[in-house]
Scaffold this motif. Structure first.
Motif, mmCIF file in Angstrom:
data_model
loop_
_atom_site.group_PDB
_atom_site.id
_atom_site.type_symbol
_atom_site.label_atom_id
_atom_site.label_comp_id
_atom_site.label_asym_id
_atom_site.label_seq_id
_atom_site.Cartn_x
_atom_site.Cartn_y
_atom_site.Cartn_z
ATOM 1 N N CYS A 114 -4.675 4.182 -15.260
ATOM 2 C CA CYS A 114 -3.968 3.138 -14.230
ATOM 3 C C CYS A 114 -3.574 4.321 -13.345
ATOM 4 O O CYS A 114 -2.415 5.146 -13.497
ATOM 5 C CB CYS A 114 -3.062 2.243 -14.469
ATOM 6 S SG CYS A 114 -2.331 1.424 -13.018
ATOM 7 N N PRO A 115 -4.149 4.449 -12.144
ATOM 8 C CA PRO A 115 -3.710 5.201 -10.896
ATOM 9 C C PRO A 115 -2.160 5.195 -10.528
ATOM 10 O O PRO A 115 -1.631 5.898 -9.793
ATOM 11 C CB PRO A 115 -4.586 5.228 -9.754
ATOM 12 C CG PRO A 115 -5.097 3.845 -10.107
ATOM 13 C CD PRO A 115 -5.244 3.434 -11.214
ATOM 14 N N THR A 116 -1.889 3.819 -10.592
ATOM 15 C CA THR A 116 -0.486 3.578 -9.973
ATOM 16 C C THR A 116 0.771 3.279 -11.238
ATOM 17 O O THR A 116 1.717 2.676 -10.939
ATOM 18 C CB THR A 116 -0.516 2.422 -9.010
ATOM 19 O OG1 THR A 116 -1.006 1.120 -9.769
ATOM 20 C CG2 THR A 116 -1.396 2.945 -7.951
ATOM 21 N N THR A 150 -4.712 5.947 -3.889
ATOM 22 C CA THR A 150 -4.707 5.775 -5.189
ATOM 23 C C THR A 150 -5.901 6.575 -6.379
ATOM 24 O O THR A 150 -5.877 6.542 -7.231
ATOM 25 C CB THR A 150 -4.815 4.164 -5.817
ATOM 26 O OG1 THR A 150 -5.455 3.424 -4.940
ATOM 27 C CG2 THR A 150 -3.328 3.605 -5.272
ATOM 28 N N SER A 199 2.699 -6.929 -11.317
ATOM 29 C CA SER A 199 1.848 -7.177 -10.091
ATOM 30 C C SER A 199 2.145 -6.563 -8.807
ATOM 31 O O SER A 199 1.258 -6.119 -7.945
ATOM 32 C CB SER A 199 2.026 -8.703 -9.828
ATOM 33 O OG SER A 199 3.260 -8.974 -9.674
ATOM 34 N N GLU A 200 3.432 -6.010 -8.713
ATOM 35 C CA GLU A 200 3.883 -5.372 -7.519
ATOM 36 C C GLU A 200 3.137 -3.866 -7.363
ATOM 37 O O GLU A 200 3.074 -3.528 -6.206
ATOM 38 C CB GLU A 200 5.344 -5.264 -7.611
ATOM 39 C CG GLU A 200 6.077 -6.363 -7.438
ATOM 40 C CD GLU A 200 6.540 -7.008 -8.745
ATOM 41 O OE1 GLU A 200 5.867 -6.665 -9.695
ATOM 42 O OE2 GLU A 200 7.129 -7.963 -8.774
ATOM 43 N N ALA A 201 2.663 -3.439 -8.564
ATOM 44 C CA ALA A 201 2.142 -1.975 -8.283
ATOM 45 C C ALA A 201 0.626 -2.022 -8.571
ATOM 46 O O ALA A 201 0.072 -0.883 -8.325
ATOM 47 C CB ALA A 201 2.930 -1.214 -9.715
ATOM 48 N N CYS A 202 0.100 -3.168 -8.820
ATOM 49 C CA CYS A 202 -1.500 -3.267 -9.287
ATOM 50 C C CYS A 202 -2.170 -3.295 -7.754
ATOM 51 O O CYS A 202 -1.984 -4.174 -6.822
ATOM 52 C CB CYS A 202 -1.716 -4.397 -9.948
ATOM 53 S SG CYS A 202 -3.531 -4.450 -10.192
ATOM 54 N N THR A 203 -3.212 -2.342 -7.649
ATOM 55 C CA THR A 203 -4.020 -2.479 -6.277
ATOM 56 C C THR A 203 -5.259 -3.098 -6.865
ATOM 57 O O THR A 203 -6.017 -3.150 -5.955
ATOM 58 C CB THR A 203 -4.410 -1.009 -5.846
ATOM 59 O OG1 THR A 203 -5.094 -0.471 -6.733
ATOM 60 C CG2 THR A 203 -2.977 -0.570 -5.681
ATOM 61 N N GLY A 215 -8.261 -1.931 -0.225
ATOM 62 C CA GLY A 215 -7.509 -1.939 0.777
ATOM 63 C C GLY A 215 -7.483 -3.264 1.552
ATOM 64 O O GLY A 215 -6.574 -3.617 2.389
ATOM 65 N N PRO A 269 -5.628 3.766 0.740
ATOM 66 C CA PRO A 269 -4.655 3.508 -0.087
ATOM 67 C C PRO A 269 -3.994 4.778 -0.893
ATOM 68 O O PRO A 269 -2.927 4.608 -1.390
ATOM 69 C CB PRO A 269 -5.159 2.543 -1.147
ATOM 70 C CG PRO A 269 -6.371 1.673 -0.507
ATOM 71 C CD PRO A 269 -6.760 2.818 0.483
ATOM 72 N N ALA A 295 1.043 6.608 -6.985
ATOM 73 C CA ALA A 295 -0.215 7.212 -7.180
ATOM 74 C C ALA A 295 0.084 8.616 -7.128
ATOM 75 O O ALA A 295 -0.268 9.791 -8.077
ATOM 76 C CB ALA A 295 -1.298 7.059 -6.452
ATOM 77 N N GLN A 350 0.828 -1.311 0.025
ATOM 78 C CA GLN A 350 0.095 0.135 0.014
ATOM 79 C C GLN A 350 0.752 1.199 0.077
ATOM 80 O O GLN A 350 0.597 2.163 -0.770
ATOM 81 C CB GLN A 350 -0.721 -0.108 1.322
ATOM 82 C CG GLN A 350 -1.970 0.857 1.042
ATOM 83 C CD GLN A 350 -3.108 0.667 2.321
ATOM 84 O OE1 GLN A 350 -3.095 -0.559 2.887
ATOM 85 N NE2 GLN A 350 -3.318 1.783 2.855
ATOM 86 N N ARG A 370 -5.932 -9.220 -4.971
ATOM 87 C CA ARG A 370 -5.946 -9.684 -6.420
ATOM 88 C C ARG A 370 -5.397 -8.806 -7.217
ATOM 89 O O ARG A 370 -4.752 -7.818 -6.859
ATOM 90 C CB ARG A 370 -7.492 -9.517 -6.864
ATOM 91 C CG ARG A 370 -8.473 -10.411 -6.035
ATOM 92 C CD ARG A 370 -10.037 -10.377 -6.527
ATOM 93 N NE ARG A 370 -10.616 -9.141 -6.651
ATOM 94 C CZ ARG A 370 -11.634 -8.754 -7.294
ATOM 95 N NH1 ARG A 370 -12.113 -9.684 -7.989
ATOM 96 N NH2 ARG A 370 -12.230 -7.643 -7.388
ATOM 97 N N ILE A 371 -4.934 -9.364 -8.563
ATOM 98 C CA ILE A 371 -4.352 -8.288 -9.390
ATOM 99 C C ILE A 371 -4.994 -8.391 -10.732
ATOM 100 O O ILE A 371 -5.496 -9.247 -10.945
ATOM 101 C CB ILE A 371 -2.706 -8.671 -9.593
ATOM 102 C CG1 ILE A 371 -2.478 -10.238 -9.614
ATOM 103 C CG2 ILE A 371 -2.159 -8.295 -8.255
ATOM 104 C CD1 ILE A 371 -1.210 -10.486 -10.187
#
Lengths: 492, 185
Positions: free
Chosen positions: B120-122, B44, B137-141, B74, B42, A450, A443, B101-102
């Motif tokens: 994509c916000p991230t 995002t 996958s490490e950045a996907c919320t 979250g 989060p 973000a 997070q 989940r991703i």
């Protein structure tokens, strides 16, 4: 010399005689070796070989990445036939990145420089060489040894404790290595002592191994290394228990042994250090106990890292009956595995094939609050109370009662008259806490991403507006110039 | 009479002055609780909760008009953190316990339109025009913004596959209770 009273502990049936009286045998090379890139605590190694490449025994297959890490080496000479996923020696049955080697049978070694006199090497050079040899704690935890040596040298330790406890039932690999290779172990101990500058070195061996005690005493004559017998009790091989038994010092909760000036290494690790420093041989094999009621001829084998577990059982005559459970390590703290294709790794001290009679366990009954588990806990926790909190999902309450100090030794589960899987509750709770920590870390990362993205978007909009404004200004200036020129022309 | 009038007037004026000055110098911009709650979310700004970004969600939480379980990306961690901050009991029953989940791009359907990586916000989607996209996958919320804009339904939210690092023991069953009930029956 005086020994100190210990807290908790249990006395499970040892069952060591099955394998302890046969000498260590060298296992013939299997057709394929599967060497996982992560066999230690910390970051996995990064492969440095390619498929099809020829490698020599001891040649580097993967380099460590980061601070807490260890490299992996080729166990024998041969060809790299695959780099990819292979079932890992883990209870989940999941796969992990693995380098697969087809041995060529020549067993030729990669030549490293051998020091003339290892005792003139600088202390930091010894830990660097141990790190480059891929040595990790061989007692089971597989923590990179060079990291421990460096930290101990920097924080300053006065005593080196060598752990020859081997308190897990069935396992006899440390017993055998002490009986057969005592001289090498003592040299390794003196090298570690030199590397960290410890004034004393004490080897603690459980008193149920008289032959190992005698062999080590004979090898340690006039070296300054003390050999001490400690009572046979589980978990004597837990380093904090061993320190307390030998020195009477207690490691603080959530602390490390270095906090009280002690460094602990296993006897097999001392042997590996001797091999790495004196002979420049990286850690590519280890002694593994093959035992359990389902095995026809239990014994100890010297096994190349990466050998499938099945090959070990085959070398011991195969199975008497279909095993009810396969375990890597000891029966108390070992990892259950689901298939025999998984490889032996640096931390594999034993492979056990247990029968239903050996694991036999009735369905759990309700807790009768007899507090037998409290008396058995070597850490001094209240297992029944912690388990009750975990059961009702009160992880904060469990942590407050000392969940993080639990070493997962299984003494509480072993003595519980109701057969409650207490240590399973604790492992579940620890896993859940780790998952929460990971989720929180992710997070944080995504929040940063973000924020960076929105800053970038704002910048792009601003730049576009600025560019538009600049264009407008340029246009206005041009028009003004044109107008001015027209006026001058008209005037002329 | 005069003394009472004067003293009350002086008292009223001076207290009023103090209150006026305090209101000016100790002024608090907005609700501080909103900021604290926003820090727990989060951040995002994916909008899955139905509020305009995490600030909106934090305002609704502070006002008590939104459930603690409003934030799908979250998960449980955010619910427990919010519950601890607000001093209320966390009701985890409403949270999907499907685990993390991703997003995943189905390569056979992706046409490389770049719409997903623009939203994509991230910055978790990697790609270029007319090239198949992929997800870090490490950045996907798992906020699902990309799923909504994909014209070919090439993006799915899948449970993250367990790895050796993320795998953990399940909770032991509650057989003791079942046995107790059986014995009582």
């Amino acid at each position: 010399m005086k020994l100190f009273k210990m807290r908790g502990g249990v006395h499970p049936e040892a069952r060591k005689a099955d394998s302890s009286e046969r000498p260590i045998r060298i296992l013939p090379l299997p057709p394929l070796l599967h060497v996982p890139l992560q066999q230690h605590i910390g970051a996995p190694a990064k492969p440095v070989v390619r498929v099809g490449e020829k490698v020599l025994a001891g040649q580097l297959l993967g380099v460590g990445q980061g601070h807490v890490t260890a490299p992996v080496h080729a166990p024998t000479s041969g060809y790299v036939v695959a780099i990819g996923d292979h079932p890992a020696p883990h209870p989940s049955g999941l796969s992990a990145a693995t380098v697969t080697i087809a041995p060529d049978g020549e067993g030729r070694w990669f030549e490293y420089e051998v020091p003339a006199d290892p005792f003139v090497l600088a202390p930091d050079d010894i830990s660097a060489r141990a790190g480059a040899a891929g040595i990790v704690g061989l007692g089971g935890a597989a923590f990179p040894s060079s990291v421990k040596l460096d930290a101990s040298r920097q924080s300053g330790v006065d005593t080196l404790v060598i752990n020859g406890g081997e308190c897990e039932p069935y396992l006899t690999c440390d017993d055998r290595i002490m009986r057969e290779r005592a001289a090498g172990i003592v040299t390794g101990i003196r090298l570690i002592q030199h590397a960290v500058g410890a004034g004393h070195a004490i080897v603690g061996i459980e008193d149920n191994k008289p032959e190992a005690l005698a062999a080590m005493r004979a090898a340690a004559v006039a070296t300054g290394v003390q050999i001490r017998a400690v009572p046979a009790m589980y978990p004597m091989g837990w380093e904090k228990q061993m320190i307390h038994a030998l020195l009477g010092r207690e490691v603080p909760a959530e602390g490390r042994s270095a906090d009280i000036g002690v460094l602990v290494h296993n006897v097999a690790t001392a042997w590996a250090v001797q091999q790495a420093i004196c002979l420049a041989r990286p850690l590519v094999s280890r002694i593994v106990t093959v035992s359990g009621g389902a095995v026809i001829a239990p014994c100890n084998l010297e096994v190349p890292i990466g050998t499938p577990v099945q090959a070990l059982f085959d070398a011991c005559g195969g199975f008497r009956t279909t095993p009810a459970r396969l375990v890597l390590g000891g029966p108390m703290m070992g990892q259950q595995i689901v298939r025999t294709s998984v490889p032996v790794v640096k931390g594999t001290s034993g492979v056990l094939a247990l029968t239903q009679a050996e694991i036999g366990r009735a369905a759990p009954a309700p807790c009768i609050r007899c507090s037998t588990c409290v008396r058995a806990c070597p850490v001094g926790l209240l297992p029944l109370e912690i388990a009750a909190r975990v059961r009702s999902d009160d992880l904060a309450g469990a942590v407050a009662l000392g969940l993080k100090d639990c070493i997962g030794c299984g003494s509480c589960s072993y003595v519980c008259p109701s057969g409650i899987p207490l240590v399973h509750f604790f492992n579940y709770a620890k896993g859940d806490l780790a998952a929460q920590a990971r989720s929180k870390a992710k997070q944080e990362t995504t929040r940063k991403l973000a924020a960076e993205r929105s800053a970038r978007m704002e910048r792009i909009v601003r730049e576009r507006e600025e560019a538009a404004a600049a264009r407008k200004a340029a246009k206005a200036a041009k028009e003004a110039a044109a107008r001015a020129a027209a006026t001058t022309e008209a005037a002329a | 009479m005069i003394a009472a009038l004067i003293s009350l007037t002086v008292l009223g004026t001076s207290l009023g002055l103090i209150l006026g000055l305090a209101a000016r110098f100790f002024k608090v911009e907005g609700n501080p609780l909103v900021e604290e709650l926003e820090a727990l979310l989060p951040g995002t700004q994916c909008g899955q909760c139905g509020y305009p970004g995490c600030t909106g969600a934090a305002q609704a939480l502070a006002a008590g008009s939104a459930p603690l379980t409003l934030c799908p990306p979250g998960g449980r961690v955010v619910v427990t953190a919010l519950a601890a901050r607000l001093g209320v009991e966390a009701d985890l029953s409403g949270v999907e316990d499907a685990g993390p989940r991703i997003a995943e791009v189905r390569e056979e359907l992706c046409i490389g339109c770049t719409r997903c990586y623009k939203v994509c916000p991230t910055d978790a989607v990697l790609g270029a025009a007319k090239h198949i996209h992929a997800v870090f996958s490490e950045a996907c919320t798992a906020c699902g913004s990309c799923v909504d804009v994909c014209p070919t339904e090439a993006i799915l939210l899948r449970p993250a596959a367990p790895t050796l690092q993320s795998w953990g023991w399940g909770k032991p069953g509650l057989q003791p209770l079942a046995i107790a009930q059986g014995m009582a029956a």
